[in-house]
Structure formats: structure tokens, C-alpha cells
Write a protein that holds these residues in place. Sequence first.
Motif, short mmCIF file in Angstrom:
data_model
loop_
_atom_site.label_atom_id
_atom_site.label_comp_id
_atom_site.label_asym_id
_atom_site.label_seq_id
_atom_site.Cartn_x
_atom_site.Cartn_y
_atom_site.Cartn_z
N ARG A 170 4.60 -5.49 24.93
CA ARG A 170 4.98 -4.51 25.95
C ARG A 170 4.73 -3.10 25.45
O ARG A 170 4.16 -2.26 26.17
CB ARG A 170 6.47 -4.68 26.32
CG ARG A 170 7.00 -3.56 27.23
CD ARG A 170 8.50 -3.63 27.39
NE ARG A 170 9.23 -3.54 26.14
CZ ARG A 170 9.44 -2.40 25.48
NH1 ARG A 170 8.93 -1.25 25.94
NH2 ARG A 170 10.15 -2.39 24.36
N SER A 173 1.04 -2.27 25.37
CA SER A 173 0.53 -2.07 26.73
C SER A 173 0.92 -0.70 27.27
O SER A 173 0.10 0.02 27.87
CB SER A 173 1.06 -3.17 27.65
OG SER A 173 0.62 -2.98 28.98
N GLU A 174 2.17 -0.32 27.05
CA GLU A 174 2.62 0.99 27.51
C GLU A 174 1.90 2.12 26.78
O GLU A 174 1.56 3.14 27.39
CB GLU A 174 4.13 1.11 27.33
CG GLU A 174 4.93 0.21 28.26
CD GLU A 174 6.41 0.20 27.95
OE1 GLU A 174 7.17 -0.35 28.76
OE2 GLU A 174 6.81 0.74 26.89
N ASP A 175 1.65 1.93 25.50
CA ASP A 175 0.96 2.94 24.71
C ASP A 175 -0.43 3.21 25.29
O ASP A 175 -0.86 4.37 25.41
CB ASP A 175 0.85 2.48 23.26
CG ASP A 175 0.33 3.57 22.33
OD1 ASP A 175 0.62 4.75 22.56
OD2 ASP A 175 -0.37 3.23 21.36
N ALA A 177 -1.36 2.54 28.42
CA ALA A 177 -1.19 3.09 29.76
C ALA A 177 -0.87 4.58 29.72
O ALA A 177 -1.30 5.34 30.60
CB ALA A 177 -0.08 2.34 30.50
N PHE A 178 -0.15 5.02 28.71
CA PHE A 178 0.21 6.43 28.59
C PHE A 178 -1.01 7.33 28.44
O PHE A 178 -0.98 8.50 28.80
CB PHE A 178 1.14 6.65 27.39
CG PHE A 178 2.55 6.14 27.60
CD1 PHE A 178 2.98 5.72 28.85
CD2 PHE A 178 3.44 6.07 26.53
CE1 PHE A 178 4.28 5.25 29.02
CE2 PHE A 178 4.73 5.62 26.71
CZ PHE A 178 5.14 5.19 27.96
N VAL A 184 4.18 11.89 30.74
CA VAL A 184 4.97 10.88 30.04
C VAL A 184 6.27 11.55 29.60
O VAL A 184 6.25 12.61 28.97
CB VAL A 184 4.23 10.34 28.80
CG1 VAL A 184 5.12 9.36 28.05
CG2 VAL A 184 2.93 9.67 29.21
N ASP A 188 10.61 7.64 27.89
CA ASP A 188 9.66 6.54 28.07
C ASP A 188 8.86 6.32 26.80
O ASP A 188 8.56 5.17 26.43
CB ASP A 188 8.72 6.83 29.24
CG ASP A 188 9.45 6.85 30.58
OD1 ASP A 188 10.47 6.15 30.69
OD2 ASP A 188 9.00 7.58 31.48
N TYR A 189 8.48 7.41 26.14
CA TYR A 189 7.73 7.28 24.89
C TYR A 189 8.57 6.56 23.84
O TYR A 189 8.08 5.68 23.13
CB TYR A 189 7.29 8.64 24.36
CG TYR A 189 6.48 8.50 23.09
CD1 TYR A 189 5.10 8.35 23.14
CD2 TYR A 189 7.10 8.45 21.84
CE1 TYR A 189 4.36 8.17 21.97
CE2 TYR A 189 6.38 8.28 20.68
CZ TYR A 189 5.00 8.14 20.76
OH TYR A 189 4.28 7.94 19.60
N MET A 192 8.71 2.94 24.46
CA MET A 192 7.46 2.33 24.04
C MET A 192 7.44 2.14 22.53
O MET A 192 7.06 1.08 22.03
CB MET A 192 6.28 3.21 24.47
CG MET A 192 4.90 2.73 24.04
SD MET A 192 4.46 3.15 22.32
CE MET A 192 4.38 4.94 22.41
N LYS A 196 6.49 -1.02 20.27
CA LYS A 196 5.27 -0.99 19.46
C LYS A 196 5.55 -1.06 17.96
O LYS A 196 4.86 -1.77 17.22
CB LYS A 196 4.48 0.28 19.77
CG LYS A 196 3.21 0.45 18.95
CD LYS A 196 2.54 1.78 19.25
CE LYS A 196 1.34 2.00 18.35
NZ LYS A 196 0.71 3.32 18.56
#
Length: 351
Positions: A170, A173-175, A177-178, A184, A188-189, A192, A196
Motif C-alpha cells: 500500500r 503504491s501511494e508513493d 501515486a503521489f 499531497v 497522507d505522506y 504512506m 513503505k
Amino acid sequence: MSSPTTREWGTAVSPTTLMRWARELVSPALRAAIAGLPAPERRVAGYHRGWHEADGSRPTDGADEGGKAVRPALTLLAAQAVGGPAECAVPGAVAVELVHDFSLLHDDVIDGDALRRHRPAAWAVYGTPAAVLTGDALLVCALRVLSGVPEPRGEAASKEMVEALADLMRGQSEDIAFEKAATVEAADYLAMAEGKTGALMGASCALGGVLAGASEQRVSDLRDFGRRLGVAYQCVDDLLGIWGESERSGKPVGADLAARKKSLPVVAALSAGGPAAERLASLYLGSEPLSESDIALAVTLIEESGGRERTELEAERQLAAAFRALSRARPVPEVYHRLHQVAWTLTHRDH
């Protein structure tokens, strides 16, 4: 190498000594696990770890020997922290190191980073397909190692790793997408980063507790310690990615800025408002890699907008939370001090 006693080590042990101890204790089982891979993946994995050169020859002087063994050290120390022997946690330490290498192999492909541990990255030497397949093989190998642990601890350890992998995927994936997101938020970071980087450090600590037979509450507290430490570690990593030295870190500095990645200093700077933040935002609107002059300008703008200071403060906040979680786990006092030393060193490094 057996687990040294307090009398043998003394109460004060340097993090360097702890990492060497972990590496020596885990190395035989780690080498045995990788030896079971198919020949092509075994060759790439051995090169990635610094065990040999691309042509199979012995490594040159100064080879990295596969990293610092941070996560294995956390696993072994976590087992000792709840009163178990370090040796019982070796399968967990091997598994987290294999998963870490899996993630690094894939990260280098995704990011296009051609340098890892002061040498060409595996994909740059053997090609992208070989690096990806080797990463996959290491992931399978990690789960196989944990599946060999007798029940009921083996099942609990496997579940711990699977849950961490879900969070790791997850976060990755978010990294990605950012990179394309217009904005951002810092929260949220950090969420992530907890996936990560924090997920695997959390699992490293939790696995030590699980394999030592600790209660669910103590395992949970150890996991929280590792996760907070992981986020603090990522904050420091983000700082070093901008203000570090490639010659010391073994990976390219400025590459994330060139690719317009939104690391925490960038996210914090962009949300600060003001002329510097607005100018930084305009630099990040383009699609082509930033030039050297643009990177230098971005570094100045990030610092002027407070991105560096806010990231340093966040690292300190996460580290303090990690130490609170570690205290809740009621660790053996001497091991608490060792874990404290390791955590402090990881978050106060300059490379």
C-alpha cells in the motif's frame, strides 16, 4: 556467533557492534536460504548483497556485504527485550532481510536508480526482468523461511509478515501515486511512510516478540516502536536525499528532486505558502526531469519554505513516539538501552 551476555559486552554496546553481531548470527541461515534459489536468481541476489561481483568473482575491497543488518538487529534485540534468546528469532531476522532486499530490488527498478550500495544496481547489471524476478524469488523465500518455524509461533510469524507486506505494498503504491498528485498533505505522506518504511521495521520488531513467545500486547508495543522508528527513519532518509552526500550514501542524491518526487521536505514546503513555496510549486508543474540548476533552486526554495526544519521536527516527534512504545513493551533494561542506541543512530545519521 552466540548471543553475548551483559558481562561479555558490558552495559554499553556500540550500534556498530550490535549490527556486526546480528550480521554474523544471521548470515549462515541467510546464505542457506538464498542458496536454495534457482541459479539465475541466486546469482543476482548474491551480487545485490555484495557477496560477489557480476562475473562471480570475489568482491573488491570495501564491498558493502549486503547492508547494515538494521532490521535483523531489531528482530534479534526485540526477542531479547522480552526475555527470549536471540537465536530463536533468527528465522524472523532472515525473513525481514529477504523482504528488505526484495523491496530494494523493485524500488531501484521503479525509480530508475542505477546506483545501490556504491555499485551499479542489480537491474543495471542484469536487466530489469532479472531484477524483478529475483525480488519475487526473495519474497517467496522469506515466507518459506517463516513457514518452517514450528507452530504455533510459525503461524503467528507468517501472519505478521503477510500483514506487513500488505501495508508495504500500500505504501509503495501511494508513493508512486503521489508523484502525479497535484497536492499531497503531510498527514497522507506520513501514512504512506508508515507503510513503505514503517511496516517492515514494525514487523522486524514484532517478529522478535512473536518468536520469543511474548504476549500479544508486548508484540503490539514492539510493532508500534518499529513503525514509529520506520517513519522517523524515512524522514531522515528524505532529508539525506536532498542534503546528503552520494559518495557516502551509495545512492544518487538529488534524484528524487529531479524526478519531482514529493518527499516530506517538499510536501512541507509546498504547504507553507508564500513566494518560495509558490515558486517551488511552479518548478514541480513540469513533466521533464529537473536540470541541475533547477535542482539547486528547488533545494534553496525548500529550505526557505521551512521544509527542512519541519521534516527534522517530524523525525524527532516520531522518534519520541517510538521510545514511548518501546517503554510500554516493558523490555529487559539492558536491551532497552541497546534498542535505544540503535534507534538513535538510525535517526541521527549523516549518510
